[in-house]
Design a protein around this motif. Structure first.
Motif, mmCIF file in Angstrom:
data_model
loop_
_atom_site.group_PDB
_atom_site.id
_atom_site.type_symbol
_atom_site.label_atom_id
_atom_site.label_comp_id
_atom_site.label_asym_id
_atom_site.label_seq_id
_atom_site.Cartn_x
_atom_site.Cartn_y
_atom_site.Cartn_z
ATOM 1 N N ALA A 165 8.813 1.093 0.191
ATOM 2 C CA ALA A 165 8.290 2.372 -0.295
ATOM 3 C C ALA A 165 9.380 3.436 -0.268
ATOM 4 C CB ALA A 165 7.112 2.794 0.557
ATOM 5 N N ALA A 166 10.175 3.427 0.808
ATOM 6 C CA ALA A 166 11.215 4.444 0.944
ATOM 7 C C ALA A 166 12.255 4.291 -0.159
ATOM 8 C CB ALA A 166 11.870 4.324 2.315
ATOM 9 N N LEU A 167 12.652 3.041 -0.412
ATOM 10 C CA LEU A 167 13.652 2.809 -1.451
ATOM 11 C C LEU A 167 13.107 3.245 -2.803
ATOM 12 C CD1 LEU A 167 15.137 -0.588 -0.313
ATOM 13 C CD2 LEU A 167 16.129 1.709 -0.151
ATOM 14 N N ARG A 168 11.836 2.969 -3.003
ATOM 15 C CA ARG A 168 11.228 3.349 -4.265
ATOM 16 C C ARG A 168 11.228 4.867 -4.413
ATOM 17 N NH1 ARG A 168 8.341 1.190 -8.148
ATOM 18 N NH2 ARG A 168 7.289 2.787 -9.383
ATOM 19 N N LEU A 222 0.829 -1.197 0.000
ATOM 20 C CA LEU A 222 0.000 0.000 0.000
ATOM 21 C C LEU A 222 0.869 1.254 0.000
ATOM 22 C CD1 LEU A 222 -3.105 -0.184 0.163
ATOM 23 C CD2 LEU A 222 -2.911 0.680 2.490
ATOM 24 N N LEU A 223 1.869 1.257 0.875
ATOM 25 C CA LEU A 223 2.748 2.424 0.977
ATOM 26 C C LEU A 223 3.546 2.613 -0.303
ATOM 27 C CD1 LEU A 223 4.105 2.220 4.630
ATOM 28 C CD2 LEU A 223 2.344 3.710 3.713
ATOM 29 N N THR A 224 3.960 1.483 -0.907
ATOM 30 C CA THR A 224 4.732 1.597 -2.140
ATOM 31 C C THR A 224 3.887 2.215 -3.239
ATOM 32 O OG1 THR A 224 5.819 -0.421 -1.480
ATOM 33 C CG2 THR A 224 6.221 0.319 -3.704
ATOM 34 N N ILE A 225 2.635 1.751 -3.293
ATOM 35 C CA ILE A 225 1.752 2.305 -4.315
ATOM 36 C C ILE A 225 1.558 3.795 -4.079
ATOM 37 C CG2 ILE A 225 -0.631 2.309 -5.127
ATOM 38 C CD1 ILE A 225 -0.608 -0.718 -4.772
ATOM 39 N N GLN A 226 1.367 4.130 -2.796
ATOM 40 C CA GLN A 226 1.196 5.546 -2.491
ATOM 41 C C GLN A 226 2.451 6.333 -2.848
ATOM 42 O OE1 GLN A 226 -0.017 5.591 1.547
ATOM 43 N NE2 GLN A 226 -2.163 5.172 1.034
ATOM 44 N N ARG A 276 18.673 10.523 1.259
ATOM 45 C CA ARG A 276 18.462 10.124 2.645
ATOM 46 C C ARG A 276 17.229 10.793 3.211
ATOM 47 N NH1 ARG A 276 23.531 10.938 6.305
ATOM 48 N NH2 ARG A 276 21.888 11.382 7.793
ATOM 49 N N ARG A 277 17.072 12.047 2.823
ATOM 50 C CA ARG A 277 15.952 12.810 3.333
ATOM 51 C C ARG A 277 14.635 12.201 2.865
ATOM 52 N NH1 ARG A 277 14.388 18.056 4.867
ATOM 53 N NH2 ARG A 277 12.468 17.518 5.954
ATOM 54 N N LEU A 278 14.621 11.688 1.624
ATOM 55 C CA LEU A 278 13.395 11.092 1.102
ATOM 56 C C LEU A 278 13.075 9.793 1.842
ATOM 57 C CD1 LEU A 278 13.427 11.681 -2.734
ATOM 58 C CD2 LEU A 278 12.338 12.971 -0.915
ATOM 59 N N ILE A 279 14.126 8.992 2.075
ATOM 60 C CA ILE A 279 13.919 7.749 2.829
ATOM 61 C C ILE A 279 13.354 8.081 4.202
ATOM 62 C CG2 ILE A 279 15.108 5.827 3.923
ATOM 63 C CD1 ILE A 279 16.918 5.611 1.599
ATOM 64 N N GLN A 280 13.948 9.102 4.805
ATOM 65 C CA GLN A 280 13.481 9.516 6.133
ATOM 66 C C GLN A 280 12.019 9.924 6.077
ATOM 67 O OE1 GLN A 280 15.951 12.453 8.186
ATOM 68 N NE2 GLN A 280 14.081 13.446 8.875
ATOM 69 N N LEU A 281 11.668 10.660 5.044
ATOM 70 C CA LEU A 281 10.297 11.139 4.910
ATOM 71 C C LEU A 281 9.305 9.976 4.931
ATOM 72 C CD1 LEU A 281 8.527 13.701 4.123
ATOM 73 C CD2 LEU A 281 8.662 12.808 1.806
ATOM 74 N N VAL A 282 9.594 8.939 4.148
ATOM 75 C CA VAL A 282 8.664 7.812 4.059
ATOM 76 C C VAL A 282 8.707 6.979 5.334
ATOM 77 C CG1 VAL A 282 8.051 5.759 2.756
ATOM 78 C CG2 VAL A 282 8.893 7.776 1.568
#
Lengths: 868, 109
Positions: free
Chosen positions: A470-473, A375-379, A398-404
């Motif tokens: 999701a974060a990696l994506r 679900l999170l990946t799709i989002q 890194r900031r994006l990974i942190q965000l998710v």
């Protein structure tokens, strides 16, 4: 550097901003007043100043948290579904953890628990399998104590038994868990009394006339309100009175971890334990060995083995027996095992069901994680443009990974809290569900730091498992691609397909296991056990002192038969379906005596009728019959007489020739799972104890008769005493309590898994259609029919679920082989198991697919293409 | 606190020294004082001064409060703390050892 003030500043960003802006403002004014140059880029200085004033990582974390909260509250339904499903998973795992912790992990609250051991020996069973046993005779205990004198304290502790005791009259009987212990045990465990004194070595020596007992703090509290109030009370147990001389400190509840004991009685007060010294001893006690500091367990075990062997050889010499029996008896292998975590029937009986439940719970949690991850990946994919924009304006990966991850951490934390509540509520419920009615398991379920730690660990694991894909994506977003054409970049990657497949696989596995357990339970319930236990009340009765003559037993039977509501009553040597059976030394024709020879059982006239066992041929025993007559079951006739009528035939039992006078129908003697074995019945004529099978009129409750029966025996038959009154049916039902609970919970998990998989699949379908709406519009504009579009959607989205289902079934077959001992006459290949699983999955998949497919076929080409 | 280069160290030193003698001073006054005393040789960028001030404030060397300036404007005036005084001694010692070392190199080379 003051981290604290920087952390505090991160939490009040407005104030910091105001301060800095104000200061820059005042600087500008000063400068203008002095006629100086312009300040330059105030915004940049402000940023630099801010970084000096606040911890930047924390500031970004705060910003992400605020943003994540906004995202989560915007999608309330999705968030609720995610939190609830994760909470179910976490709660189930935590419940399992609490049970495992209480039952298997905690160490006994005794001095140096790691020096505590217990003895167990393996011996060939009457059914040919070898099984571990922990019960020893008093003579064996004495021999072992002598063998290890000075090197270890050897103690004896009986099994925990539910027993009737009374503090008042005969009718006010209550059941308690009582354990016999050798007096030195408490002293050796280093325990202190909460009131009075504990049992000591003196109580060991005083012998059977010394009637004292100590009780657990839990029992004193429950029964009398406080430890002090229990002191000096006396209760009747069997034919003797016992005085409570002490209450044990609260932490100790028995030698079985988690299982709460009520009453302890010195071992020597147990007549059975000390009577005789032969093979016929009452073997109902464990031997505990507290090794001296530094003593090597292997050395002690060697000495114990030698003593055990010597003692058994002496018994065989005293009581000559058939060679097969002697060999099995002497072939017992003794082992010294660690007992730091306690030794208990709970551990033995429930290790497997608890393992299944915990395993299923973990699977469920993984399923939840896979679903949420998907679900999170799709989002995250749907937010491809946002991510691309963030990268474009300088956000680091890194900031994006942190965000998710912050978002999934919030989900995980909320789920952990809800899951903890769920576990707090459900674990005691599961324990009460594990209870056979006659022998309640009372685990000490501590809701303490360990549980909270486990919950935190789970929340963390859930966050990582469900958020990382999701974060990696998100961080892998290629900004140029995403911004050029948002739609093209969010195709579900291989990871997405894998997640969907994994989700379906977990779901199929859980449902498959649930189907196996449920099917096994249905087979158990539906099988014919060969008699009618529903209306049979059992009164187990024993005599004090000498065995009374047959006439006494018969009088009691007649008085009971005359009671209102009683249809019939008859004696047997002991109740059936209690897990025990006798193997007779029986010789038929020229065959030798076998260790796995026929069962033997004692029944008086009318017993078969009272139990609802059909008489096939010949006659029942006559009242008072004591001659060389025997009745056999059909299996006996089949096995020894190849189906010819055995009436009038003879065989040798205990060197006496007996004649077969009747044949009865087959029924299950020991438990409801065993195979029917050849059985020979001999007349019961006068013994020290017996079980009266009382068939009640339909609709009569056990409680209505229990009191009058006790009063009758106490008043009219002073030489007899009632040991227990229970329904035969309860004995039968108690054998499936675990199955019922495990199957019920597995079914619940299966249902949850289906719903989760359905939600997950729905997300995948919906996303697929949304992503390809332009393509579909083009196809339809070029003349594709709605059927072709629907087929197209299904083709793309069904691959993963089909692969997942296949993997799940394969895994299920693997688990099935481990489950084998717990299953009754059922296989995973049974259509009754696989059918419903696949049907349910297909239904869930259909329910998930229909809305998406409908949407795909209803795309209006003109609008969809214009929108792009 | 990480010292990235000698110049930043010298800015800290200048600020601490000025505050030790003339506190309380606000940012603009500090800037003007450095420029004036060094006879325009040293010019402090606003972009360096304020982050440095805030860093030192968070480090506990200086403290700040809002006061009214002589001209009646609200300004944020800084003064030295006890830790700042100690840091000033250390920084001054470091500075003179560095400058004397540099001087030696210049003389001997």
């Amino acid at each position: 550097m003051s981290y604290w003030s920087r952390i505090r500043n991160a939490l009040r960003p407005e104030r910091v901003e105001r301060e800095i802006a104000g200061e820059i403002e005042s600087h500008l004014e000063e400068e203008r007043a002095a006629g100086g140059a312009a300040f330059g880029s105030p915004l940049r200085y402000r940023e630099a100043s801010r970084d000096a004033k606040v911890a930047p990582w924390l500031d970004s974390l705060r910003a992400d948290a605020v943003f994540a909260w906004r995202q989560l509250t915007k999608r309330k339904t999705a968030t609720l579904v995610v939190v609830l499903s994760l909470a179910t998973g976490i709660g189930a795992v935590l419940s399992g953890f609490r049970l495992v912790d209480a039952g298997f992990l905690r160490t006994l609250p005794v001095r140096d628990p790691h020096r505590l051991h217990f003895l167990r020996y393996t011996m060939t069973n009457i059914d040919g399998a070898s099984s571990p046993r922990d019960s020893f005779s008093y003579a064996e205990f004495r021999a072992m104590r002598a063998a290890l004198a000075g090197e270890a304290e050897v103690m004896m502790a009986s099994f925990a038994d539910r027993q009737d005791i009374t503090f008042g009259g005969h009718a006010e009987v209550e059941k308690v868990s009582r354990q016999f212990v050798s007096g030195a045990a408490f002293e050796n465990f280093g325990l202190a009394p909460a009131a009075g004194r504990l049992l000591g070595r003196g109580d060991d020596d005083a012998g059977a006339n010394h009637r004292v007992s100590v009780v657990t703090h839990d029992y004193a509290q429950r029964r009398f309100g406080s430890a002090a109030a229990a002191m000096g009370r006396s209760f009747r147990y069997l034919e003797a009175m016992y005085e409570i001389v002490g209450v044990i400190e609260p932490k100790f509840t028995g030698t079985s971890t988690g299982v709460v004991m009520d009453v302890f009685i010195p071992l020597l007060a147990n007549e059975g334990a000390t009577r005789g010294s032969g093979a016929s001893d009452d073997r109902s006690a464990r031997i505990l060995v507290h090794l001296a500091p530094g003593a090597a367990p292997e050395r002690a075990a060697g000495k114990l083995r030698a003593a055990f062997r010597r003692e058994r050889e002496a018994v065989v010499k005293r009581h000559p027996t058939a060679k097969a029996f002697a060999d099995a008896y002497l072939g017992a292998r003794l082992n010294l095992l660690p007992a730091a975590n306690g030794i208990s029937n709970f551990e033995r009986d429930f290790r497997f069901p608890v393992a299944i439940l915990t395993g299923t719970a973990i699977l469920l949690l993984l399923l939840c994680c896979a679903g949420v991850a998907n679900l999170l990946t799709i989002q995250a994919a749907a937010r491809g443009r946002e991510m691309a924009l963030r990268i474009s304006i300088g956000a680091g990966r890194r900031r994006l990974i942190q965000l998710v991850l912050v978002e999934s951490l919030m989900l995980g934390a909320a789920a952990a809290v809800a899951g903890m509540l769920f576990a707090w509520w459900s674990a005691p419920l599961v324990v009460s569900g594990l209870n056979p009615p006659d022998n309640p398991v009372r685990l000490q379920l501590a809701m303490d730091g360990r549980v909270v730690l486990a919950a935190l660990a789970l929340a963390f694991a859930v966050t990582i498992l469900s958020g990382l894909p999701a974060a990696l994506r998100a961080q892998a977003t290629a900004p140029s691609e995403a911004l050029k054409d948002g739609a093209a970049s969010i195709a579900p990657g291989r990871a997405g397909l894998l997640l969907t497949a994994a989700q379906v696989a977990f779901c199929v596995l859980v449902c498959f296991v649930a189907g196996l357990l449920g099917g096994s339970l249905r087979r158990l319930d539906a099988q014919d056990i060969g008699f009618a236990p529903e209306r049979v009340l059992l009164m187990e009765t024993a005599a004090s002192g000498e065995a009374p003559p047959f006439e006494t037993w018969n009088q009691l039977r007649e008085r009971v038969t005359a009671m209102p509501g009683v249809e019939a009553a008859a004696w047997s040597g002991w109740p059936v379906q209690t897990g025990g059976a006798n193997i007779g030394q029986i010789q038929v024709g020229a065959r030798p005596v076998e260790i796995q020879g026929p069962y033997t059982f004692q029944a008086a006239a009318g017993w078969f009728d009272a139990m609802g066992i059909p008489m096939i041929e010949g006659r029942d025993f006559r009242p008072g019959e004591n001659g060389p007559a025997a009745i056999v079951n059909r299996q006996f006739a089949r096995h020894y007489f190849e189906g010819r009528s055995p009436i009038g035939q003879t065989f040798t039992a205990w060197n006496q020739r007996v004649e077969i006078v009747g044949v009865v129908g087959d029924f299950r003697m020991r438990d409801i799972r065993e195979n029917i074995r050849p059985t020979a019945f001999f007349p019961l004529a006068g013994s020290r104890s017996g079980a009266l099978a009382i068939r009640l009129r339909p609709g009569l409750k056990q409680a209505a008769l229990a009191g009058p029966l006790r009063t009758l025996v106490a008043e009219a038959f002073p030489r007899l005493r009632v040991d227990d009154i229970r329904m035969q049916d309860d004995l039968v039902k108690a054998q499936t309590v675990r199955e019922r609970l495990v199957a019920g919970l597995a079914g619940f998990f299966g249902a949850v898994a289906l719903v989760l998989a359905g939600i997950g699949l729905y997300g995948v379908f919906a996303h697929s259609v949304a992503r390809r709406s332009r393509e579909f519009a083009i196809r339809m504009a070029l003349g594709a029919g709605s059927r072709a579009v629907a087929a197209n959607v299904l083709r793309e989205t069904l691959i993963a679920p089909v692969l997942g289902a296949a993997a799940g079934l394969l895994a299920g077959r693997g688990v099935e082989s481990r489950l084998r001992p717990f299953l009754f006459e059922i296989s995973g290949l049974d259509s009754a198991v696989i059918g419903p699983v696949l049907l349910a999955l297909a239904a869930a998949a259909a329910a998930a697919a229909i809305p998406a497919v409908l949407r795909a076929t209803r795309i209006d080409p003109a609008r969809a293409l214009r929108a792009e | 606190m990480a010292r990235t280069d000698a110049l930043q160290g010298s800015l800290d030193l200048l600020v601490l020294k000025l505050l030790a003698k003339r506190a309380p001073l606000h940012g603009y006054a500090l800037m003007a004082a450095i420029q004036e005393i060094s006879e325009d040789a040293l010019r402090v960028e606003q972009g360096s001064l304020y982050p440095a001030l805030h860093r030192m404030e968070e480090g506990g060397w200086i403290s700040a409060e809002w006061v009214s300036s002589d001209a009646g404007r609200r300004v944020r005036a800084y003064s030295l703390t006890r830790a700042g005084r100690k840091e000033l001694e250390d920084a001054a010692r470091r500075w003179s050892s560095v400058t004397s070392a540099v001087n030696r190199v210049l003389r001997m080379a």
